[in-house]
Design a protein around this motif. Structure first.
Motif, PDB file in Angstrom:
ATOM      1  N   GLY A  30      12.334  -2.852   2.599  1.00 49.65           N
ATOM      2  CA  GLY A  30      12.984  -2.728   3.901  1.00 49.65           C
ATOM      3  C   GLY A  30      11.980  -2.776   5.044  1.00 49.65           C
ATOM      4  O   GLY A  30      12.209  -3.428   6.061  1.00 49.65           O
ATOM      5  N   ARG A  31      10.844  -2.102   4.878  1.00 51.40           N
ATOM      6  CA  ARG A  31       9.787  -2.128   5.907  1.00 51.40           C
ATOM      7  C   ARG A  31       9.250  -3.534   6.097  1.00 51.40           C
ATOM      8  O   ARG A  31       9.039  -3.988   7.229  1.00 51.40           O
ATOM      9  N   LEU A  32       8.972  -4.216   4.982  1.00 48.96           N
ATOM     10  CA  LEU A  32       8.430  -5.556   5.067  1.00 48.96           C
ATOM     11  C   LEU A  32       9.414  -6.533   5.713  1.00 48.96           C
ATOM     12  O   LEU A  32       9.039  -7.372   6.516  1.00 48.96           O
ATOM     13  N   LEU A  33      10.694  -6.428   5.353  1.00 51.91           N
ATOM     14  CA  LEU A  33      11.705  -7.279   5.963  1.00 51.91           C
ATOM     15  C   LEU A  33      11.858  -6.986   7.444  1.00 51.91           C
ATOM     16  O   LEU A  33      12.025  -7.887   8.248  1.00 51.91           O
ATOM     17  N   HIS A  34      11.778  -5.711   7.798  1.00 53.02           N
ATOM     18  CA  HIS A  34      11.861  -5.324   9.207  1.00 53.02           C
ATOM     19  C   HIS A  34      10.695  -5.908  10.009  1.00 53.02           C
ATOM     20  O   HIS A  34      10.881  -6.384  11.124  1.00 53.02           O
ATOM     21  N   ALA A  37       0.797  -1.230   0.000  1.00 54.32           N
ATOM     22  CA  ALA A  37       0.000   0.000   0.000  1.00 54.32           C
ATOM     23  C   ALA A  37       0.831   1.282   0.000  1.00 54.32           C
ATOM     24  O   ALA A  37       0.567   2.178  -0.805  1.00 54.32           O
ATOM     25  N   PRO A  38       1.849   1.439   0.859  1.00 53.13           N
ATOM     26  CA  PRO A  38       2.620   2.697   0.814  1.00 53.13           C
ATOM     27  C   PRO A  38       3.300   2.923  -0.538  1.00 53.13           C
ATOM     28  O   PRO A  38       3.315   4.043  -1.041  1.00 53.13           O
ATOM     29  N   TRP A  39       3.811   1.875  -1.148  1.00 52.36           N
ATOM     30  CA  TRP A  39       4.445   2.008  -2.463  1.00 52.36           C
ATOM     31  C   TRP A  39       3.398   2.327  -3.532  1.00 52.36           C
ATOM     32  O   TRP A  39       3.606   3.190  -4.384  1.00 52.36           O
ATOM     33  N   LEU A  40       2.252   1.645  -3.480  1.00 51.45           N
ATOM     34  CA  LEU A  40       1.197   1.898  -4.457  1.00 51.45           C
ATOM     35  C   LEU A  40       0.709   3.345  -4.382  1.00 51.45           C
ATOM     36  O   LEU A  40       0.363   3.941  -5.400  1.00 51.45           O
ATOM     37  N   ARG A  41       0.668   3.912  -3.180  1.00 53.11           N
ATOM     38  CA  ARG A  41       0.214   5.300  -3.008  1.00 53.11           C
ATOM     39  C   ARG A  41       1.319   6.312  -3.290  1.00 53.11           C
ATOM     40  O   ARG A  41       1.091   7.512  -3.197  1.00 53.11           O
ATOM     41  N   GLY A  42       2.525   5.836  -3.588  1.00 48.77           N
ATOM     42  CA  GLY A  42       3.630   6.744  -3.892  1.00 48.77           C
ATOM     43  C   GLY A  42       4.274   7.355  -2.665  1.00 48.77           C
ATOM     44  O   GLY A  42       4.958   8.371  -2.752  1.00 48.77           O
ATOM     45  N   GLU A  43       4.101   6.731  -1.508  1.00 47.58           N
ATOM     46  CA  GLU A  43       4.655   7.259  -0.260  1.00 47.58           C
ATOM     47  C   GLU A  43       6.091   6.813  -0.016  1.00 47.58           C
ATOM     48  O   GLU A  43       6.748   7.340   0.876  1.00 47.58           O
ATOM     49  N   CYS A  44       6.560   5.826  -0.772  1.00 43.52           N
ATOM     50  CA  CYS A  44       7.926   5.348  -0.600  1.00 43.52           C
ATOM     51  C   CYS A  44       8.375   4.644  -1.877  1.00 43.52           C
ATOM     52  O   CYS A  44       7.571   4.351  -2.755  1.00 43.52           O
ATOM     53  N   THR A  45       9.661   4.349  -1.953  1.00 46.49           N
ATOM     54  CA  THR A  45      10.211   3.623  -3.091  1.00 46.49           C
ATOM     55  C   THR A  45      10.075   2.123  -2.850  1.00 46.49           C
ATOM     56  O   THR A  45       9.757   1.685  -1.745  1.00 46.49           O
ATOM     57  N   VAL A  46      10.335   1.342  -3.878  1.00 48.05           N
ATOM     58  CA  VAL A  46      10.295  -0.116  -3.750  1.00 48.05           C
ATOM     59  C   VAL A  46      11.294  -0.570  -2.693  1.00 48.05           C
ATOM     60  O   VAL A  46      10.983  -1.403  -1.841  1.00 48.05           O
ATOM     61  N   ARG A  47      12.493   0.000  -2.721  1.00 47.86           N
ATOM     62  CA  ARG A  47      13.535  -0.390  -1.759  1.00 47.86           C
ATOM     63  C   ARG A  47      13.085  -0.090  -0.324  1.00 47.86           C
ATOM     64  O   ARG A  47      13.257  -0.920   0.571  1.00 47.86           O
ATOM     65  N   GLU A  48      12.501   1.081  -0.100  1.00 43.41           N
ATOM     66  CA  GLU A  48      12.025   1.433   1.247  1.00 43.41           C
ATOM     67  C   GLU A  48      10.911   0.488   1.702  1.00 43.41           C
ATOM     68  O   GLU A  48      10.899   0.047   2.852  1.00 43.41           O
ATOM     69  N   GLN A  49       9.978   0.162   0.799  1.00 47.78           N
ATOM     70  CA  GLN A  49       8.886  -0.736   1.155  1.00 47.78           C
ATOM     71  C   GLN A  49       9.402  -2.134   1.459  1.00 47.78           C
ATOM     72  O   GLN A  49       8.974  -2.760   2.414  1.00 47.78           O
TER      73      GLN A  49
END
Length: 192
Positions: A184-188, A170-182
């Protein structure tokens, strides 16, 4: 009134200490919906670790059959029995794929992002299906193989894996972060 299949997605937070009663109540609601004409299926997405918001998905043949279920006396009675089991409910209706991805303001991400989210759900599920059932289907004619695989995979994708993919991305789809950041969030989240 739309004649396309319609999905009702409801988010409900479990009230403190009411988890077992909430799950039993959810299952009762899914059984109830299954008795209505036009019912295509339902699913429940459990929250990620540290969250208590469940996503409940009901899919009907069209808006008319969904409305018949929504306005039924049996559904009202079921909702009344659920009083105190959940907090902060909110609902979202989706007709077609664009609506599946739309936010509260009706804005959908670009089609290429929708395609990526669907592919990220579809590829691993299709691969797993082929690993588990591919040899059993190998002797069937091509049309029969495709028929069986689509009959199995379509409901899994529509009710479980595409909603899960869109929720995780969702954050990537909404343009709130990059693929790499998303990622990283999921792995975290997985490591926590």
């Amino acid at each position: 009134m739309s004649t396309a299949p319609v999905t009702l997605m409801v988010a409900r937070r479990v009230a403190r200490g009411r988890y077992r009663a909430f799950i039993a109540w959810l299952n009762e609601g899914r059984d109830l919906a299954a008795d209505f004409a036009g019912y295509l299926g339902s699913g429940v997405l459990a929250p990620p670790p540290g969250d208590d918001e469940y996503q409940i998905i009901f899919r009907f043949r069209d808006t008319g059959t969904l409305a018949a279920w929504e306005h039924s006396a049996s559904r009202r009675a079921w909702l009344a029995r659920g009083a105190g089991l959940f907090e902060a409910p909110h609902e979202h209706r989706a007709i077609g794929l664009d609506r599946w991805f739309a936010d509260a303001n009706g804005q959908a991400p670009p089609r290429w992002k929708q395609a990526v989210a669907i592919w990220l759900a579809f590829f691993p599920v299709s691969l797993l299906f082929q690993l588990l059932a591919g040899s059993a289907l190998a002797t069937l004619p091509l049309v029969a193989k495709v028929l069986v695989s689509t009959l199995v995979l379509t409901p899994l994708m529509v009710f479980l894996f595409i909603p899960l993919s869109t929720r995780l991305l969702a954050p990537w789809l909404r343009g709130e972060c990059t693929v790499r950041e998303q990622l990283g969030r999921l792995l975290h989240l997985r490591q926590a």
